[in-house]
Design an enzyme around this catalytic site. Structure first.
Site, short mmCIF file in Angstrom:
data_model
loop_
_atom_site.label_atom_id
_atom_site.label_comp_id
_atom_site.label_asym_id
_atom_site.label_seq_id
_atom_site.Cartn_x
_atom_site.Cartn_y
_atom_site.Cartn_z
N GLY A 1 4.30 -5.57 10.46
CA GLY A 1 5.45 -6.51 10.25
C GLY A 1 5.26 -7.68 9.31
N GLU B 1 10.31 0.59 11.31
CA GLU B 1 8.94 1.02 10.93
C GLU B 1 8.61 1.69 12.40
OE1 GLU B 1 6.73 -1.53 7.62
OE2 GLU B 1 6.49 -2.17 9.77
N THR C 1 0.69 -1.30 -0.03
CA THR C 1 0.07 0.22 0.05
C THR C 1 0.67 1.33 -0.10
OG1 THR C 1 -1.33 -1.19 1.28
CG2 THR C 1 -2.01 0.88 1.16
N ALA D 1 -0.62 -1.41 7.40
CA ALA D 1 -0.70 -2.19 8.76
C ALA D 1 -1.62 -3.62 8.27
CB ALA D 1 -1.48 -1.46 9.76
N GLY E 1 5.92 -7.59 6.36
CA GLY E 1 7.09 -7.32 5.45
C GLY E 1 8.39 -7.21 6.25
O1 LIG Z 1 4.20 -3.73 8.33
C1 LIG Z 1 4.36 -3.81 7.23
C2 LIG Z 1 5.72 -4.34 6.55
O2 LIG Z 1 6.54 -4.52 7.86
C3 LIG Z 1 3.35 -3.38 6.26
O3 LIG Z 1 3.04 -2.14 6.37
C4 LIG Z 1 2.05 -4.11 6.33
O4 LIG Z 1 2.32 -5.50 6.30
C5 LIG Z 1 0.93 -3.92 5.52
O5 LIG Z 1 1.35 -4.34 4.13
P1 LIG Z 1 0.46 -4.26 2.79
O6 LIG Z 1 0.14 -2.69 2.80
O7 LIG Z 1 1.35 -4.86 1.75
O8 LIG Z 1 -0.74 -4.92 3.17
#
Ligand SMILES: O=C(CO)[C@H](O)[C@H](O)COP(=O)(O)O
Length: 227
Positions: free
Chosen positions: A97, A105, A29, A85, A99
């Protein structure tokens, strides 16, 4: 789903002004936000913006998108941080987390004047731990001891394994990730502190009391939640 991500990313740009230092989150995102920010800088609609990346992913994307980057120790203050998130509860406590970038972060987002979170409505939960485990970054030598110690909290933890790498994933900081599944997290702030008190834990993915604004992408448009 991608359309909702684009929608909230575009909405987040409305909070950005010239001369800002912006924390750049990690994930799919926020990636849209970074690319859109780059376009605004290229067209001159925004000027004198610097991004502070929260991961290798966001740093590489910022450079590719034309967003100049600086590190935390080069700035006096961070105006805004924007990030995704994995769960958002009704009090705007978060789990982050997926990612594996949770430590950087939290370092950046904790210090931002305003922390804006971008999600779609599927991420809204009644309580933290409802849909996803809590990622915990740990010093590699301590992973097994910590996994066992998490049983005190009725949590079952798994070492996160790589997909295009044999063995466990290694974070940007050179550590492992334990994904800890809790039955229900009753008090997010208390649990965040408790987990960080375990020796060998670097940081955990509960972000209690730090989100200021959550922009939620829905089929009816973007909803703004504020603490
Ligand atoms: O915390 C994160 C990475 O560490 C991301 O912000 C969280 O996993 C959301 O990711 P996405 O926007 O791809 O759904």
């Amino acid at each position: 789903m991608e359309e909702l991500k684009r929608l909230v990313a575009k909405e987040a740009l409305k909070f950005i002004d010239d001369d800002m230092i912006i924390g750049l989150g990690t994930g799919s995102t926020t990636a849209y936000f970074i690319q859109m920010l780059g376009k605004k800088l290229m067209t001159g609609e925004l000027e004198d913006i610097y991004g502070i990346p929260t991961s290798h992913q966001s740093r590489l994307l910022a450079l590719e998108s034309g967003v100049p980057v600086v590190s935390l120790d080069e700035v006096d203050a961070i105006d805004i941080a924007v990030d995704g998130a994995d769960e958002v509860d009704p009090h705007l406590n978060l789990i982050k987390g997926r990612g594996a970038a949770l430590t950087m972060e939290k370092i950046i987002e904790y210090r931002a004047g305003t922390f804006i979170v971008l999600v779609d409505e599927s991420k809204l939960v009644e309580y933290l731990g409802q849909r996803v485990p809590v990622p915990i970054e740990v010093i590699p030598a301590a992973w097994r001891a910590i996994k066992e110690e998490l049983e005190v909290f009725n949590a079952t933890a798994e070492l996160r394994m790589g997909t295009k790498k044999d063995g466990p994933i290694i974070t940007d900081n050179g550590n492992f990730i334990l994904d800890a599944k809790f039955e229900k997290i009753e008090d997010p702030l208390d649990m965040e502190i408790e987990l960080n008190n375990i020796p060998g834990v670097v940081e955990n993915g509960i972000f209690a009391d730090i989100a200021d604004i959550v922009l939620v992408g829905t089929k009816e448009g973007v909803k703004k939640l504020e603490r």
